[in-house]
Design an enzyme around this catalytic site. Structure first.
Site, PDB file in Angstrom:
ATOM      1  CE  LYS A   1      19.968   5.065   5.745  1.00 51.69           C
ATOM      2  NZ  LYS A   1      18.574   5.403   5.492  1.00 51.69           N
TER       3      LYS A   1
ATOM      4  CB  THR B   1      -0.898   0.030   1.263  1.00 51.06           C
ATOM      5  OG1 THR B   1      -0.028  -0.166   2.409  1.00 51.06           O
ATOM      6  CG2 THR B   1      -1.935  -1.077   1.240  1.00 51.06           C
ATOM      7  N   GLY B   2       2.164   1.127   0.070  1.00 50.22           N
ATOM      8  CA  GLY B   2       3.040   2.294   0.201  1.00 50.22           C
ATOM      9  C   GLY B   2       3.416   2.891  -1.139  1.00 50.22           C
TER      10      GLY B   2
ATOM     11  CB  VAL C   1       8.450   1.615  -2.657  1.00 50.52           C
ATOM     12  CG1 VAL C   1       9.200   0.528  -3.419  1.00 50.52           C
ATOM     13  CG2 VAL C   1       9.368   2.814  -2.437  1.00 50.52           C
TER      14      VAL C   1
ATOM     15  CG  ASN D   1      12.024   9.169  -5.512  1.00 47.93           C
ATOM     16  OD1 ASN D   1      11.756  10.010  -6.383  1.00 47.93           O
ATOM     17  ND2 ASN D   1      11.253   8.975  -4.477  1.00 47.93           N
TER      18      ASN D   1
ATOM     19  CD  GLN E   1      18.217  12.231  -0.974  1.00 53.16           C
ATOM     20  OE1 GLN E   1      19.417  12.213  -0.702  1.00 53.16           O
ATOM     21  NE2 GLN E   1      17.365  11.422  -0.362  1.00 53.16           N
TER      22      GLN E   1
ATOM     23  CG  HIS F   1      15.773  11.009  -5.037  1.00 51.26           C
ATOM     24  ND1 HIS F   1      14.576  11.556  -4.649  1.00 51.26           N
ATOM     25  CD2 HIS F   1      16.096  10.107  -4.069  1.00 51.26           C
ATOM     26  CE1 HIS F   1      14.199  11.017  -3.497  1.00 51.26           C
ATOM     27  NE2 HIS F   1      15.105  10.128  -3.130  1.00 51.26           N
TER      28      HIS F   1
ATOM     29  CB  CYS G   1      16.265   6.094  -4.031  1.00 50.16           C
ATOM     30  SG  CYS G   1      15.908   6.936  -2.491  1.00 50.16           S
TER      31      CYS G   1
ATOM     32  NE  ARG H   1      19.421   0.061   1.126  1.00 50.61           N
ATOM     33  CZ  ARG H   1      18.843   1.246   1.294  1.00 50.61           C
ATOM     34  NH1 ARG H   1      19.480   2.220   1.917  1.00 50.61           N
ATOM     35  NH2 ARG H   1      17.634   1.459   0.819  1.00 50.61           N
TER      36      ARG H   1
HETATM   37  N1  LIG Z   1      10.107   6.221  -1.245  1.00 52.76           N
HETATM   38  C1  LIG Z   1      11.260   6.026  -1.867  1.00 52.76           C
HETATM   39  O1  LIG Z   1      11.643   6.770  -2.781  1.00 52.76           O
HETATM   40  C2  LIG Z   1      12.132   4.878  -1.472  1.00 52.76           C
HETATM   41  C3  LIG Z   1      13.226   4.588  -2.289  1.00 52.76           C
HETATM   42  C4  LIG Z   1      14.071   3.547  -1.924  1.00 52.76           C
HETATM   43  C5  LIG Z   1      13.791   2.815  -0.791  1.00 52.76           C
HETATM   44  N2  LIG Z   1      12.708   3.121  -0.030  1.00 52.76           N
HETATM   45  C6  LIG Z   1      12.449   2.299   1.136  1.00 52.76           C
HETATM   46  O2  LIG Z   1      11.287   1.514   0.889  1.00 52.76           O
HETATM   47  C7  LIG Z   1      10.562   1.336   2.113  1.00 52.76           C
HETATM   48  C8  LIG Z   1       9.124   1.828   1.918  1.00 52.76           C
HETATM   49  O3  LIG Z   1       9.137   3.178   1.566  1.00 52.76           O
HETATM   50  P1  LIG Z   1       7.823   3.928   1.052  1.00 52.76           P
HETATM   51  O4  LIG Z   1       8.321   5.233   0.588  1.00 52.76           O
HETATM   52  O5  LIG Z   1       7.014   3.088   0.143  1.00 52.76           O
HETATM   53  O6  LIG Z   1       7.029   4.135   2.437  1.00 52.76           O
HETATM   54  P2  LIG Z   1       5.468   4.307   2.681  1.00 52.76           P
HETATM   55  O7  LIG Z   1       4.821   5.016   1.550  1.00 52.76           O
HETATM   56  O8  LIG Z   1       5.361   4.902   4.023  1.00 52.76           O
HETATM   57  O9  LIG Z   1       4.919   2.798   2.715  1.00 52.76           O
HETATM   58  C9  LIG Z   1       5.291   1.888   3.713  1.00 52.76           C
HETATM   59  C10 LIG Z   1       4.630   0.544   3.444  1.00 52.76           C
HETATM   60  O10 LIG Z   1       5.107  -0.384   4.408  1.00 52.76           O
HETATM   61  C11 LIG Z   1       3.991  -0.930   5.110  1.00 52.76           C
HETATM   62  N3  LIG Z   1       4.369  -1.198   6.490  1.00 52.76           N
HETATM   63  C12 LIG Z   1       4.815  -0.326   7.414  1.00 52.76           C
HETATM   64  N4  LIG Z   1       5.032  -0.959   8.594  1.00 52.76           N
HETATM   65  C13 LIG Z   1       4.701  -2.258   8.401  1.00 52.76           C
HETATM   66  C14 LIG Z   1       4.682  -3.406   9.227  1.00 52.76           C
HETATM   67  N5  LIG Z   1       5.051  -3.356  10.517  1.00 52.76           N
HETATM   68  N6  LIG Z   1       4.275  -4.579   8.686  1.00 52.76           N
HETATM   69  C15 LIG Z   1       3.896  -4.656   7.406  1.00 52.76           C
HETATM   70  N7  LIG Z   1       3.876  -3.581   6.569  1.00 52.76           N
HETATM   71  C16 LIG Z   1       4.281  -2.406   7.060  1.00 52.76           C
HETATM   72  C17 LIG Z   1       2.910   0.128   5.008  1.00 52.76           C
HETATM   73  O11 LIG Z   1       1.663  -0.463   5.223  1.00 52.76           O
HETATM   74  P3  LIG Z   1       0.391   0.310   5.849  1.00 52.76           P
HETATM   75  O12 LIG Z   1      -0.392   0.853   4.673  1.00 52.76           O
HETATM   76  O13 LIG Z   1      -0.337  -0.770   6.534  1.00 52.76           O
HETATM   77  O14 LIG Z   1       0.899   1.382   6.754  1.00 52.76           O
HETATM   78  C18 LIG Z   1       3.122   0.584   3.563  1.00 52.76           C
HETATM   79  O15 LIG Z   1       2.552  -0.345   2.679  1.00 52.76           O
HETATM   80  C19 LIG Z   1      11.375   2.065   3.176  1.00 52.76           C
HETATM   81  O16 LIG Z   1      12.266   1.158   3.776  1.00 52.76           O
HETATM   82  C20 LIG Z   1      12.151   3.089   2.382  1.00 52.76           C
HETATM   83  O17 LIG Z   1      13.341   3.472   3.032  1.00 52.76           O
HETATM   84  C21 LIG Z   1      11.863   4.118  -0.352  1.00 52.76           C
END
Ligand SMILES: NC(=O)c1ccc[n+]([C@@H]2O[C@H](COP(=O)([O-])OP(=O)(O)OC[C@H]3O[C@@H](n4cnc5c(N)ncnc54)[C@H](OP(=O)(O)O)[C@@H]3O)[C@@H](O)[C@H]2O)c1
Length: 344
Positions: free
Chosen positions: A221, A9-10, A12, A323, A153, A250, A126, A97
């Site tokens: 990082k 749902t997030g 990514v 990103n 970013q 980014h 990213c 990582r």
């Molecule tokens: N955004 C970027 O550009 C990017 C790039 C590279 C890496 N990342 C990494 O990718 C990861 C996700 O980032 P995002 O930007 O997609 O964040 P986000 O939009 O906040 O989404 C987080 C996702 O993780 C789920 N989640 C959180 N806690 C959880 C738990 N305890 N058990 C199961 N699911 C859980 C959330 O579900 P709910 O809907 O239930 O809250 C949601 O689906 C992070 O580690 C981030 O560092 C992000």
């Protein structure tokens, strides 16, 4: 194949579903998972609604691959066990990582890290993906010696909440643009994600500050991951990471030095032949990368290629990448394609 998408749902995770579909990854069964907060909600995949389940090892039992974007804390709670049970786990968080046995992979840069079929593979940060897609082809030709990176970013790098915080602040400040020449600090909107006003501003802090070094953990990082990905443990690398009010994409300003002289023409030629890179470098005609042009694209855009003044062995470049796609979801799916030999 049985494919788990953890964090479906997030920001990514949603992109992950789109990319699996776009690239016709052979998904026989999709297992979309998240936390209890959004369990029961639906995500769309291949024209059908799929109900999001709660993350558990049981839910992932029998999955061939799990694409994880649920954050570090949650990732640590299930990835080692799921990998032990036979699932290939490809994780977007920073949790694994830097572990020596974990591959840290950009398929165009260090595909050899996937040899031996590791069960846990980490997708790099990213920002370093956006930078190394531009630097690695030059490194292969001329031997990288040092890197200075300054990143710009986007707010989606902080997930869904980051995008919402920017949108709310823009709405609050709309119509007050002239007042911002003499702002009343107490009237400026400040949110939980960025800690300072992000609308109409830039914030020179991504992640927390390390009290010992003064760098942020994002900058640390970037430094560490560059060394691991390029197998250059002594690489001289320093980063400054800055958040900008851009929804997606980014950008990185790069200063790179090499073991031998290398000029902009050779760099353009090398980068034009590099997979996953698109050279946009004709400034006289307004052609140079910007994050909005990179958003929604698979390629990392590279331009503004210049010789560093008085340094025949040093180049300046500007690189922009999506990103959520190459910086996370696309890179993860490319790793899965590599591991299961499904790429066309
Ligand atoms: N955004 C970027 O550009 C990017 C790039 C590279 C890496 N990342 C990494 O990718 C990861 C996700 O980032 P995002 O930007 O997609 O964040 P986000 O939009 O906040 O989404 C987080 C996702 O993780 C789920 N989640 C959180 N806690 C959880 C738990 N305890 N058990 C199961 N699911 C859980 C959330 O579900 P709910 O809907 O239930 O809250 C949601 O689906 C992070 O580690 C981030 O560092 C992000």
């Amino acid at each position: 194949m049985r494919v788990g998408v953890v964090g479906a749902t997030g920001a990514v995770g949603r992109e992950m579903l789109r990319i699996l579909e776009e690239r016709s990854f052979p998904v026989d069964e999709l297992i979309p998972l998240a936390s209890e907060r959004s369990a029961g909600t639906r995500v769309r995949f291949q024209g059908e609604d799929h109900t999001v389940g709660v993350l558990s090892l049981d839910a992932l039992r029998g999955a061939d691959v799990a694409l994880s974007s649920c954050g570090s804390t949650a990732a640590k709670s299930w990835i080692p066990q799921a990998a032990e049970a036979g699932t290939v786990c490809i994780d977007n968080s920073s949790a694994f990582r830097m572990e020596p046995d974990v591959a840290l992979t950009i398929p165009e840069v260090n595909p050899e890290s996937l040899e031996g079929r590791p069960r846990i593979i980490a997708v790099p940060n990213c920002t370093i993906i956006t930078a190394l897609m531009a630097v690695a082809p030059l490194h292969r030709a001329a031997g990288l010696q040092s890197l200075i990176l300054s990143s710009y970013q986007s707010v989606s790098g902080a997930g869904r909440r980051g995008v919402t915080e920017l949108a709310e602040q823009i709405e609050k400040l709309h119509g007050m643009e002239e007042d911002l020449a003499h702002p009343d600090p107490s009237a400026l909107p400040v949110g939980e994600v960025f800690g300072k006003t992000i609308a109409y501003n830039v914030v020179a802090k991504v992640d927390a500050f390390d009290p010992e070094t003064g760098f942020t953990f994002e900058e640390i990082k970037i430094q560490r991951e560059a060394r691991k990905i390029l197998s250059l443990p002594e690489l001289d690398v320093a980063a400054t990471a800055v958040r900008v009010p851009v929804p997606v994409g980014h950008s990185v300003s790069i200063h790179a030095t090499f073991l031998r002289p290398i000029g902009p023409d050779e760099a353009r030629e090398l980068l034009s032949a590099a997979p996953g890179v698109e050279v946009r470098d004709d400034p006289a005609n307004g052609v140079y990368p910007s994050p909005l042009e990179a958003a929604g694209r698979d390629e990392v855009l590279v331009g503004r290629i210049r010789q560093s003044p008085g340094r025949p062995d040093a180049l300046l470049l500007f690189s922009c990448g999506d990103n959520l796609r190459k910086g996370a979801a696309l890179n993860a799916v490319q790793i899965a394609e590599h591991m299961f030999a499904t790429s066309k």
